[in-house]
Design an enzyme around this catalytic site. Structure first.
Site, PDB file in Angstrom:
ATOM      1  N   TYR A  67       0.831  -1.208   0.000  1.00 60.32           N
ATOM      2  CA  TYR A  67       0.000   0.000   0.000  1.00 60.32           C
ATOM      3  C   TYR A  67       0.867   1.261   0.000  1.00 60.32           C
ATOM      4  CZ  TYR A  67      -2.699  -3.872   1.868  1.00 60.32           C
ATOM      5  OH  TYR A  67      -3.243  -5.109   2.064  1.00 60.32           O
ATOM      6  N   TYR A  82     -11.881  -8.067   6.622  1.00 55.60           N
ATOM      7  CA  TYR A  82     -10.740  -8.058   5.690  1.00 55.60           C
ATOM      8  C   TYR A  82     -10.447  -9.494   5.288  1.00 55.60           C
ATOM      9  CZ  TYR A  82      -6.218  -7.686   3.528  1.00 55.60           C
ATOM     10  OH  TYR A  82      -5.196  -7.791   2.619  1.00 55.60           O
ATOM     11  N   ASP A 125     -12.789 -17.446   7.948  1.00 58.05           N
ATOM     12  CA  ASP A 125     -11.443 -17.026   7.555  1.00 58.05           C
ATOM     13  C   ASP A 125     -10.626 -16.868   8.844  1.00 58.05           C
ATOM     14  OD1 ASP A 125      -9.168 -15.670   6.887  1.00 58.05           O
ATOM     15  OD2 ASP A 125     -10.147 -14.166   5.632  1.00 58.05           O
ATOM     16  N   LYS A 180      -1.111 -17.147   7.176  1.00 62.14           N
ATOM     17  CA  LYS A 180      -0.259 -16.374   8.088  1.00 62.14           C
ATOM     18  C   LYS A 180       0.648 -17.212   9.005  1.00 62.14           C
ATOM     19  CE  LYS A 180      -2.024 -11.843   7.632  1.00 62.14           C
ATOM     20  NZ  LYS A 180      -3.350 -11.356   7.279  1.00 62.14           N
TER      21      LYS A 180
END
Ligand SMILES: *Cc1c(COP(=O)(O)O)cnc(C)c1O
Length: 436
Positions: free
Chosen positions: A18, A146, A247, A276
């Site tokens: 980003y 997210y 998720d 992750k």
């Protein structure tokens, strides 16, 4: 041409997450990392409060994970997964099937969390297609979620703080219920599920699946919500024939105090996304698991195949490290470590709740969040250097200062993180006050 020094080359040629090439943000060069400490090129050592985005749960440079990687390199680093299989993938799939809910029996390996979410969405849509329900193509989720940066995943991220305004015309249109509000089951009131319930009631014929981050919403707002919400969602999914995708890419592997967050609600998903911390932060690897209903259902017509197959699917090196990371985790005292971190975060962060700049302090497992009542604006460009000067690595975003340290962090190092948060709030209060 004159050779640029590292940081100049970096700012002139490399994109970071980003980031902007024309207005690069300040960078610190890391040369090594061990335990909970990162060593910078200038020799400074800083305590990592981020676990490299939830992943380095055992800390860095772990001897057993290093050993697993080295051993696997000498066997083979990679081999294609189409038509071929190997021990590291088989071992890891066994472990994941054992560790997760008994109903989750089928494993799809991917290389990143976003792709694991794409695969979960494909599974859900393909499942209904194979049953002849060609209209069940939408997803239902909650705000402030997210789920990743690829197009399928982006379409279920929060519609306001995600990237919907940039990609609105290409993103699939899904359904968004209000974000859950009750943080604990003691606070539960039926109104919290009302918006969700009416969306699923009215649209279930179009909905393939609900997708949620259980108990903790990560990058979409660092929000915590109660297990009762999840129980209600599971029940509504059953009632209206909608699949449930959880998720757990951020929450999985102990972060919230249980191995998986869904355990605290005593429910199971139909499809589960992991990533992750799966390799202990060593390399990219993710997995999508599903139950028998979904796996068999996708091929119900006798010919349906799951339409996905990344080049580096089930990379042996990543699978070996993941196996070792899970062995280290399950044989460690992670429950106690996470509990101790939670207690210390409560003790040391809660007092900040009384500061004028602070809106709310939230703690869940090894996650500590300070939400400010004002966004940290672009004019706070001095902040990253200030944070590093406190001897820590914390990366605030929007109005959030948060930490999720490696589980192995000791009390003293954790105190340094929490007191750095105090100093950050203090410094921001001064600057923001002069602005007002
Ligand atoms: C980070 C994250 C993802 C995306 O994973 P990547 O590996 O960055 O693609 C998806 N869902 C959740 C909940 C995450 O925290």
């Amino acid at each position: 041409m004159q050779k640029l020094d590292n940081l100049s080359f970096d700012t002139q040629h490399i994109w970071h997450p980003y980031s902007s090439i024309s207005k690069p943000s300040p960078m610190h060069e890391v040369i090594s990392a061990k335990g909970v400490r990162l060593t910078l090129k200038d020799g400074r050592q800083i305590i990592d409060g981020m676990s490299s985005w939830w992943s380095a749960i055992h800390g860095y440079n772990h001897p057993r994970l290093n050993q697993a990687a080295k051993q696997q390199i000498d066997q083979m680093s990679h081999v294609m997964f189409g038509g071929l299989t190997h021990q590291p993938a088989i071992d890891l799939a066994r472990k994941l099937v054992d560790l997760t809910a008994e109903s989750l029996q089928y494993v799809f390996f991917a290389d990143s969390g976003s792709v694991a979410v794409e695969v979960a969405i494909k599974m859900a849509i393909q499942y209904w297609m194979a049953q002849g329900y060609t209209n069940k193509q939408r997803l239902l989720t909650v705000r402030n979620g997210y789920h990743g940066d690829t197009f399928g995943a982006m379409a279920v991220c929060d519609p306001d703080n995600g990237m919907h305004n940039l990609f609105d015309k290409v993103l699939a249109k899904h359904l968004f219920a209000p974000a859950p509000r009750c943080q604990t089951d003691e606070d539960w009131h039926d109104g919290d599920i009302k918006g969700f319930r009416s969306l699923i009631q009215r649209n279930h014929k179009k909905i393939a699946a609900v997708i949620l981050e259980p108990l903790v919403q990560g990058a979409g707002g660092m929000r915590i919500y109660c297990p009762e919400y999840l129980r209600q969602v599971r029940q509504l999914c059953d009632q209206y024939d909608v699949l449930l995708i959880l998720d757990e890419i951020a929450t999985g592997f102990g972060r919230t105090g249980s191995m998986f967050a869904y355990e605290q609600a005593d429910i199971y998903p139909d499809i589960l996304c992991l990533g992750k911390a799966l390799t202990g932060g060593y390399m990219g690897l993710a997995a999508t698991l599903c139950n028998n209903k979904v796996a068999q259902g996708i091929s119900a017509d006798g010919k349906g195949v799951l339409m996905h197959g990344p080049t580096f699917m089930a990379n042996p090196l990543a699978c070996s490290v993941a196996c070792e990371s899970l062995a280290v985790l399950t044989r460690s005292n992670w429950q106690k470590n996470v509990q101790d971190i939670e207690q210390q975060l409560l003790t040391e962060l809660m007092p900040y709740q009384n500061l004028p700049l602070v809106k709310e302090v939230r703690v869940k497992g090894a996650i500590g969040i300070v939400e400010l009542n004002q966004e940290i604006g672009d004019e706070m460009g001095w902040l990253p250097a200030f944070i590093v000067k406190q001897g820590v690595w914390i990366r605030p975003f929007r109005n959030l200062i948060y930490i999720m340290p490696p589980y192995i962090i000791n009390a003293e190092d954790l105190s340094q993180l929490t007191s750095a948060i105090g100093k950050i709030i203090e410094a921001l209060t001064e600057k923001m006050a002069t602005k007002i």
